[in-house]
Design a protein around this motif. Structure first.
Motif, mmCIF file in Angstrom:
data_model
loop_
_atom_site.group_PDB
_atom_site.id
_atom_site.type_symbol
_atom_site.label_atom_id
_atom_site.label_comp_id
_atom_site.label_asym_id
_atom_site.label_seq_id
_atom_site.Cartn_x
_atom_site.Cartn_y
_atom_site.Cartn_z
ATOM 1 N N UNK A 68 0.719 -1.554 -0.029
ATOM 2 C CA UNK A 68 -0.017 0.007 -0.059
ATOM 3 C C UNK A 68 0.819 1.584 0.108
ATOM 4 N N UNK A 69 1.861 1.137 1.044
ATOM 5 C CA UNK A 69 3.128 1.897 1.144
ATOM 6 C C UNK A 69 3.663 2.976 -0.268
ATOM 7 N N UNK A 70 3.729 1.645 -1.210
ATOM 8 C CA UNK A 70 4.283 2.264 -2.383
ATOM 9 C C UNK A 70 3.348 2.165 -3.646
ATOM 10 N N UNK A 71 2.591 2.067 -3.754
ATOM 11 C CA UNK A 71 1.571 2.132 -4.391
ATOM 12 C C UNK A 71 0.777 3.572 -4.336
ATOM 13 N N UNK A 72 0.698 4.004 -2.986
ATOM 14 C CA UNK A 72 0.792 5.638 -2.988
ATOM 15 C C UNK A 72 1.997 6.534 -3.152
ATOM 16 N N UNK A 73 2.408 5.597 -2.735
ATOM 17 C CA UNK A 73 4.365 6.806 -3.383
ATOM 18 C C UNK A 73 4.766 6.934 -4.471
ATOM 19 N N UNK A 74 4.209 5.494 -5.559
ATOM 20 C CA UNK A 74 4.437 5.885 -7.130
ATOM 21 C C UNK A 74 3.462 7.004 -7.258
ATOM 22 N N UNK A 75 2.206 6.518 -6.865
ATOM 23 C CA UNK A 75 1.319 7.570 -7.493
ATOM 24 C C UNK A 75 1.694 9.245 -7.345
ATOM 25 N N UNK A 76 2.225 9.798 -6.441
ATOM 26 C CA UNK A 76 2.775 10.704 -6.145
ATOM 27 C C UNK A 76 3.501 11.345 -7.113
ATOM 28 N N UNK A 77 5.037 9.978 -6.854
ATOM 29 C CA UNK A 77 5.927 10.167 -7.854
ATOM 30 C C UNK A 77 5.880 10.709 -8.677
ATOM 31 N N UNK A 78 5.148 9.487 -9.620
ATOM 32 C CA UNK A 78 4.404 10.062 -11.184
ATOM 33 C C UNK A 78 4.139 11.093 -10.905
ATOM 34 N N UNK A 79 3.494 11.862 -9.983
ATOM 35 C CA UNK A 79 2.725 12.982 -10.211
ATOM 36 C C UNK A 79 3.782 14.019 -10.585
ATOM 37 N N UNK A 80 5.247 13.651 -9.341
ATOM 38 C CA UNK A 80 5.892 15.082 -9.781
ATOM 39 C C UNK A 80 6.710 15.044 -10.287
ATOM 40 N N UNK A 81 7.148 13.885 -11.188
ATOM 41 C CA UNK A 81 7.698 13.868 -11.953
ATOM 42 C C UNK A 81 6.917 14.757 -13.696
ATOM 43 N N UNK A 82 5.591 13.988 -13.365
ATOM 44 C CA UNK A 82 5.033 15.196 -15.067
ATOM 45 C C UNK A 82 5.007 16.201 -14.224
ATOM 46 N N UNK A 83 4.468 17.260 -13.245
ATOM 47 C CA UNK A 83 4.527 18.251 -12.477
ATOM 48 C C UNK A 83 6.104 18.904 -12.823
ATOM 49 N N UNK A 84 6.703 17.715 -12.346
ATOM 50 C CA UNK A 84 7.857 18.359 -12.749
ATOM 51 C C UNK A 84 8.043 18.985 -14.192
ATOM 52 N N UNK A 85 7.610 18.405 -15.112
ATOM 53 C CA UNK A 85 8.486 18.231 -16.537
ATOM 54 C C UNK A 85 7.492 19.016 -17.547
ATOM 55 N N UNK A 86 6.435 18.936 -16.505
ATOM 56 C CA UNK A 86 5.388 20.453 -17.250
ATOM 57 C C UNK A 86 5.654 21.797 -17.461
ATOM 58 N N UNK A 87 6.135 22.324 -16.357
ATOM 59 C CA UNK A 87 7.404 23.290 -15.539
ATOM 60 C C UNK A 87 8.310 23.060 -16.370
ATOM 61 N N UNK A 88 9.224 23.244 -16.596
ATOM 62 C CA UNK A 88 9.997 22.690 -17.698
ATOM 63 C C UNK A 88 9.520 22.999 -18.620
ATOM 64 N N UNK A 89 8.597 22.244 -19.035
ATOM 65 C CA UNK A 89 8.178 22.789 -20.692
ATOM 66 C C UNK A 89 7.883 24.316 -20.846
ATOM 67 N N UNK A 90 6.719 24.815 -20.194
ATOM 68 C CA UNK A 90 6.765 25.921 -19.727
ATOM 69 C C UNK A 90 8.488 26.579 -19.695
ATOM 70 N N UNK A 91 9.258 27.118 -18.932
ATOM 71 C CA UNK A 91 9.827 27.520 -18.713
ATOM 72 C C UNK A 91 11.376 27.771 -20.182
ATOM 73 N N UNK A 92 11.315 26.376 -20.630
ATOM 74 C CA UNK A 92 12.481 26.256 -21.780
ATOM 75 C C UNK A 92 11.724 25.697 -22.573
#
Length: 244
Positions: A68-92
């Motif tokens: 359960x802990x892994x599943x919850x963490x992976x959900x947000x870790x994949x979200x973090x990657x998505x959010x970072x890349x979206x922000x970096x695309x806007x920047x560059x």
């Protein structure tokens, strides 16, 4: 044990953020080339066929606490990657960040279907960019954005370290679950992360910059980079990324 693994992983990533030297000011000048992007004719929603398989009506084995802990963490870790890349695309404005943002959304959705299947409370409810239930991921998001804002070179390095971290965390999650369906999903996501790492390293190579692994063993990274792009994740024409 899981808590120690996650804390250890975040400590390694924080060490990377603290140790990286300030970027060369000349790296701020870039030509906006496309890096390892999908075919322009490939639909954004394209994804591995295995991701589209219907879920079983009910799981055969309930999740234990570690799963359960892994599943919850992976959900947000994949979200973090998505959010970072979206922000970096806007920047560059470099296309690799846009294409990988779409891929990360598919990863987020794939983990979300497992959360729904097992009846686990979703940490992404609501889904607000840059906000996370896990405070460690919230802190990392801010640090990664700050690092990626310095230069396109630093942004591509941030992408590399995110993908190395994701691969490592997926290794741990796969090794600690008894659920065949979850193993299948994690394995597919990891294949996507291999592609993403190759794309970011290629982007650095186009700028004459060598990539140095910071999370995974250098031999593991070398092995990943020597393999061709998995075209099931990026589209038919993406196996040989080129700059325009």
């Amino acid at each position: 044990m899981l808590a120690l693994l996650l804390v250890g992983g975040i400590a390694v990533l924080n060490a990377y953020l603290m140790a990286e030297k300030a970027p060369n000011p000349l790296a701020l000048v870039y030509n906006g080339e496309m890096v390892a992007t999908p075919s322009p004719n490939a639909p954004d929603a394209a994804q591995p066929a295995a991701f589209q398989q219907p879920l079983a009506s009910s799981p055969q084995i309930p999740l234990n606490q570690v799963e359960t802990e892994h599943l919850l963490f992976m959900r947000e870790e994949e979200k973090m990657a998505r959010d970072v890349y979206q922000r970096l695309f806007q920047r560059w404005g470099v296309s690799v960040f846009a294409s990988i943002t779409r891929s990360e959304q598919r990863h987020v959705d794939a983990v979300g279907r497992q959360i729904q299947r097992y009846g686990v409370p979703d940490p992404m409810n609501p889904d607000i960019p840059g906000q996370f239930k896990d405070p460690r991921l919230a802190d990392l998001y801010k640090k990664l954005i700050a690092r990626g804002d310095r230069s396109i070179e630093s942004a591509l390095r941030v992408g590399g370290v995110i993908e190395e971290t994701d691969i490592r965390d997926l290794d741990n999650a796969i090794a600690q679950t008894r659920q065949p369906e979850i193993v299948r999903v994690y394995t597919l996501i990891q294949r996507g992360s291999f592609n993403h790492l190759r794309a970011f390293v290629h982007g650095l190579e186009l700028r004459g910059v060598a990539y140095a692994p910071s999370i995974l063993d250098s031999q593991r990274v070398k092995q990943i980079l020597q393999q061709p792009m998995d075209t099931g994740f990026f589209g038919r024409n993406s196996a040989a990324p080129t700059a325009p």
